[in-house]
Each structure stands twice: as C-alpha cells, then as structure tokens.
Design a protein around this motif. Structure first.
Motif, PDB file in Angstrom:
ATOM      1  N   ALA A  16       0.784  -1.222   0.161  1.00 32.31           N
ATOM      2  CA  ALA A  16      -0.135   0.080  -0.013  1.00 32.31           C
ATOM      3  C   ALA A  16       0.707   1.241  -0.013  1.00 32.31           C
ATOM      4  O   ALA A  16       1.862   1.503   0.935  1.00 32.31           O
ATOM      5  N   VAL A  17       0.742   2.057  -1.084  1.00 32.88           N
ATOM      6  CA  VAL A  17       1.622   3.406  -1.129  1.00 32.88           C
ATOM      7  C   VAL A  17       0.768   4.483  -1.327  1.00 32.88           C
ATOM      8  O   VAL A  17      -0.430   4.411  -1.896  1.00 32.88           O
ATOM      9  N   ARG A  18       1.628   5.720  -1.527  1.00 36.81           N
ATOM     10  CA  ARG A  18       0.606   6.893  -1.854  1.00 36.81           C
ATOM     11  C   ARG A  18       1.673   7.591  -2.565  1.00 36.81           C
ATOM     12  O   ARG A  18       2.536   7.666  -2.760  1.00 36.81           O
ATOM     13  N   GLY A  19       0.739   8.225  -3.746  1.00 38.18           N
ATOM     14  CA  GLY A  19       1.669   8.708  -4.761  1.00 38.18           C
ATOM     15  C   GLY A  19       1.075  10.083  -4.980  1.00 38.18           C
ATOM     16  O   GLY A  19      -0.025  10.453  -4.782  1.00 38.18           O
ATOM     17  N   GLU A  20       1.783  11.155  -5.141  1.00 35.79           N
ATOM     18  CA  GLU A  20       1.773  12.367  -5.045  1.00 35.79           C
ATOM     19  C   GLU A  20       2.255  13.310  -6.010  1.00 35.79           C
ATOM     20  O   GLU A  20       3.260  12.861  -6.692  1.00 35.79           O
ATOM     21  N   ALA A  21       1.575  14.303  -6.546  1.00 40.02           N
ATOM     22  CA  ALA A  21       2.146  15.065  -7.659  1.00 40.02           C
ATOM     23  C   ALA A  21       1.864  16.528  -7.345  1.00 40.02           C
ATOM     24  O   ALA A  21       0.820  16.971  -6.572  1.00 40.02           O
ATOM     25  N   THR A  43      -1.776  11.601 -13.629  1.00 37.46           N
ATOM     26  CA  THR A  43      -0.952  10.815 -14.128  1.00 37.46           C
ATOM     27  C   THR A  43       0.196  10.855 -13.481  1.00 37.46           C
ATOM     28  O   THR A  43       0.918   9.812 -13.243  1.00 37.46           O
ATOM     29  N   GLN A  44       0.852  11.849 -13.149  1.00 44.24           N
ATOM     30  CA  GLN A  44       2.264  11.921 -12.524  1.00 44.24           C
ATOM     31  C   GLN A  44       2.294  11.326 -10.969  1.00 44.24           C
ATOM     32  O   GLN A  44       2.969  10.488 -10.474  1.00 44.24           O
ATOM     33  N   ALA A  45       0.748  11.408 -10.424  1.00 43.75           N
ATOM     34  CA  ALA A  45       0.782  10.916  -9.180  1.00 43.75           C
ATOM     35  C   ALA A  45       0.685   9.471  -9.224  1.00 43.75           C
ATOM     36  O   ALA A  45       0.997   8.523  -8.471  1.00 43.75           O
ATOM     37  N   VAL A  46      -0.079   8.873 -10.220  1.00 42.29           N
ATOM     38  CA  VAL A  46      -0.170   7.395 -10.457  1.00 42.29           C
ATOM     39  C   VAL A  46       1.304   6.735 -10.578  1.00 42.29           C
ATOM     40  O   VAL A  46       1.646   5.714  -9.939  1.00 42.29           O
ATOM     41  N   HIS A  47       2.021   7.281 -11.684  1.00 45.65           N
ATOM     42  CA  HIS A  47       3.203   6.906 -11.868  1.00 45.65           C
ATOM     43  C   HIS A  47       4.131   7.113 -10.734  1.00 45.65           C
ATOM     44  O   HIS A  47       5.001   6.036 -10.595  1.00 45.65           O
ATOM     45  N   VAL A  85       3.233   3.751  -8.514  1.00 48.72           N
ATOM     46  CA  VAL A  85       3.885   2.499  -9.008  1.00 48.72           C
ATOM     47  C   VAL A  85       5.333   2.461  -9.021  1.00 48.72           C
ATOM     48  O   VAL A  85       5.843   1.531  -8.551  1.00 48.72           O
ATOM     49  N   GLN A  86       6.009   3.514  -9.089  1.00 48.19           N
ATOM     50  CA  GLN A  86       7.422   3.750  -8.962  1.00 48.19           C
ATOM     51  C   GLN A  86       7.688   3.402  -7.357  1.00 48.19           C
ATOM     52  O   GLN A  86       8.700   2.434  -7.195  1.00 48.19           O
ATOM     53  N   ARG A  87       7.116   3.859  -6.588  1.00 45.37           N
ATOM     54  CA  ARG A  87       7.477   3.866  -5.196  1.00 45.37           C
ATOM     55  C   ARG A  87       7.273   2.418  -4.895  1.00 45.37           C
ATOM     56  O   ARG A  87       7.853   1.604  -3.878  1.00 45.37           O
ATOM     57  N   ALA A  88       6.092   1.703  -5.142  1.00 46.25           N
ATOM     58  CA  ALA A  88       5.698   0.303  -4.987  1.00 46.25           C
ATOM     59  C   ALA A  88       6.760  -0.712  -5.717  1.00 46.25           C
ATOM     60  O   ALA A  88       7.301  -1.477  -4.897  1.00 46.25           O
ATOM     61  N   ARG A  89       7.174  -0.397  -6.823  1.00 44.25           N
ATOM     62  CA  ARG A  89       8.216  -1.191  -7.639  1.00 44.25           C
ATOM     63  C   ARG A  89       9.417  -1.205  -6.496  1.00 44.25           C
ATOM     64  O   ARG A  89      10.210  -2.289  -6.560  1.00 44.25           O
ATOM     65  N   GLU A  90       9.894   0.118  -6.007  1.00 43.57           N
ATOM     66  CA  GLU A  90      11.051   0.176  -5.126  1.00 43.57           C
ATOM     67  C   GLU A  90      10.934  -0.657  -3.864  1.00 43.57           C
ATOM     68  O   GLU A  90      12.107  -1.464  -3.448  1.00 43.57           O
ATOM     69  N   TYR A  91       9.741  -0.486  -3.214  1.00 42.11           N
ATOM     70  CA  TYR A  91       9.683  -1.663  -2.113  1.00 42.11           C
ATOM     71  C   TYR A  91       9.819  -3.103  -2.574  1.00 42.11           C
ATOM     72  O   TYR A  91      10.374  -3.758  -1.654  1.00 42.11           O
ATOM     73  N   ARG A 127       8.889  -8.617  -7.267  1.00 39.31           N
ATOM     74  CA  ARG A 127       8.656  -7.674  -8.195  1.00 39.31           C
ATOM     75  C   ARG A 127       6.984  -7.341  -8.089  1.00 39.31           C
ATOM     76  O   ARG A 127       6.222  -8.170  -7.641  1.00 39.31           O
ATOM     77  N   LEU A 128       6.436  -6.415  -8.471  1.00 41.86           N
ATOM     78  CA  LEU A 128       5.006  -6.288  -8.547  1.00 41.86           C
ATOM     79  C   LEU A 128       4.293  -7.035  -9.500  1.00 41.86           C
ATOM     80  O   LEU A 128       4.840  -7.699 -10.606  1.00 41.86           O
ATOM     81  N   ASP A 129       3.191  -7.545  -8.944  1.00 35.96           N
ATOM     82  CA  ASP A 129       2.476  -8.596  -9.616  1.00 35.96           C
ATOM     83  C   ASP A 129       1.127  -7.959 -10.341  1.00 35.96           C
ATOM     84  O   ASP A 129       0.915  -8.444 -11.341  1.00 35.96           O
ATOM     85  N   ALA A 130       0.206  -7.440  -9.472  1.00 33.85           N
ATOM     86  CA  ALA A 130      -1.015  -6.677  -9.884  1.00 33.85           C
ATOM     87  C   ALA A 130      -1.309  -5.706  -9.189  1.00 33.85           C
ATOM     88  O   ALA A 130      -0.712  -5.406  -7.992  1.00 33.85           O
ATOM     89  N   VAL A 131      -2.078  -4.860  -9.682  1.00 36.03           N
ATOM     90  CA  VAL A 131      -2.656  -3.828  -8.919  1.00 36.03           C
ATOM     91  C   VAL A 131      -3.864  -4.044  -8.214  1.00 36.03           C
ATOM     92  O   VAL A 131      -5.028  -4.668  -9.133  1.00 36.03           O
TER      93      VAL A 131
END
Length: 250
Positions: A37-42, A165-169, A172-178, A185-189
């Motif tokens: 579970a992550v948060r995306g901000e822009a 769009t930037q917040a979603v990206h 995803v990037q933050r979750a991938r790094e975790y 690796r990420l499997d599904a949203v």
C-alpha cells in the motif's frame, strides 16, 4: 407441599436470528502474494489560463430617477468597453444590483437624502496581453471600481490530468522500489483510490489588486496599460494505491 414454581408456565425466550454481517477484512495478502500500500503525490506549477476581474459601477443622486439614469449610462459605458475586446473576453456575468436610499440622521420624520446605485460584473479574459490596458481603461471611467485579477485554470485544464497521471506513476514507482528492496516484483494492482486533484484557490496574496476611478475623466484611448504579471498556478494530485507482489526472497 407443592412447589409453586413447578407448574408455572415456561416463557419462550425469543432468539435473535438476525444475521450479523462482519466487515470484510482488508486484503492483507499472503506469504506468496504480499500486499503493498503506497501513496502517490504530484505537484505541478503551470501558467494560468484565465483571469477574472470584477467591475463595480456606482451612481449617487438626490433624485431616484436621476440616480438610475446615471447608473444606467455608466453601466452601458463599462459593458461596451468590455465587449469591445472581442474574443479576449471569454465570459461576462452580471452580479448584484442595488439601489439604496440614504436617510437623514436627524429629524422627527424620516427623509431621504440621496440614492446610491450599484451594479457589478465579473469578466473572464483569456488574453493577458490586453488585460493591463482593459483594467486601466475601466478604472478611468467615472465612479467605476475594478478588482482583480484573479488568475486560474479552467476546470478541464490538461494540467489536472498531467498531475493525476504523475501521481499514479509515482505510486507505481514507489511500490516497485519497495518490492525490489525485498527481492520481489510487482504482480498486480488491487486498487487506485483518487484523493482528488485540485487547483489552489484563485485570488491569493498579491495577485489581487483594486483600481477605482472617481474623477469623472473621459475614457482615454491612450491611457497607459498596467504591467500585470500572471501568477503561476499550483496543481496537486494524490492517490492511494494497493498492489500485490511476488514472494520476497528473504
């Protein structure tokens, strides 16, 4: 002796058969498919697309008809000037109108000393090169007040989509790094929860100015134009995102 309670009728106790619904547990995942579970901000800063000004025309007279006549004349002057800017004027809306009698302070009987008339308009402009000239010419009209400008974006501005769009990206990037930090690796949203993407309120700080003309001077075609610098707008977007990932290599 007979037990007085032996033959007493036994009352049926009602049984509550109403099904209880427990809240569904959150999908915390399994050892083979953990959840992230992550948060995306822009936060974007962009140039404004429109500017709004408020034009208030006033009149005063001891006679009600004369006050209305003066107000109508000055209002026509202001509207004619605004509409002369053609496509640069995106929207023109009339707000409040009032005609208020002013009573004398003393005396046994109430008497009307004067009448105060006022009407206001809100103009939305999309050409900032003519904004300074227009505000100067409006302020040059007799008993006319100009407030603004308030800089803003349109509700359907592409800047809002870019921020979302930037917040979603970022999510995803933050979750991938975790996930990569755990050798997975990420499997599904599972979910993208939009917390809103909104522009800051217009009219903040030094972006608002006021101009007023009270001298009765005629409209000057060569009146000097004010130098108005558009205020950059800040667009925010925030999302909560939940993913599943592959089994970590711990």
């Amino acid at each position: 002796m007979t037990d007085p309670t032996h033959d007493a009728p036994i009352e049926d106790t009602p049984i509550d058969t109403t099904p209880t619904t427990a809240p569904a547990p959150l999908p915390y995942g399994t050892p083979d498919a953990p959840r992230l579970a992550v948060r995306g901000e822009a936060r974007l800063e962009v140039d404004p697309e429109i500017a709004r000004i408020t034009v208030t025309v006033s009149a005063r007279g001891t006679d009600r008809t004369a006050a209305l006549t003066d107000l109508t004349h000055r209002n026509d002057q202001a509207l004619t000037l605004l509409k002369s800017y053609g496509d640069a004027l995106e929207k023109l809306e009339t707000g409040a109108f009032s005609l208020t009698p002013e009573l004398t302070d003393k005396g046994r009987h109430e008497r009307i000393r004067a009448y105060h008339g006022r009407v206001s308009h809100t103009a939305t402009l999309n050409d900032f090169t003519t904004l300074g000239e227009l505000t100067t010419r409006l302020a040059d009209l007799d008993l006319t007040r100009v407030d603004g400008p308030w800089w803003a974006l349109r509700p359907d501005s592409p800047a809002h989509r870019a921020a979302r769009t930037q917040a979603v990206h970022e999510a995803v990037q933050r979750a991938r790094e975790y996930a990569e930090a755990l050798g997975a690796r990420l499997d599904a949203v599972l979910e993208i929860a939009d917390l809103g993407a909104e522009n800051t309120a217009p009219g903040a700080g030094p972006a608002m100015r006021s101009f007023a003309g009270y001298g009765g001077a005629p409209v000057q075609e060569s009146a000097p134009a004010l130098d108005l610098e558009p205020q950059r707008q800040t667009v925010y977007a925030n999302v909560n995102a939940r993913f599943t990932m592959t089994r970590p290599a711990l």
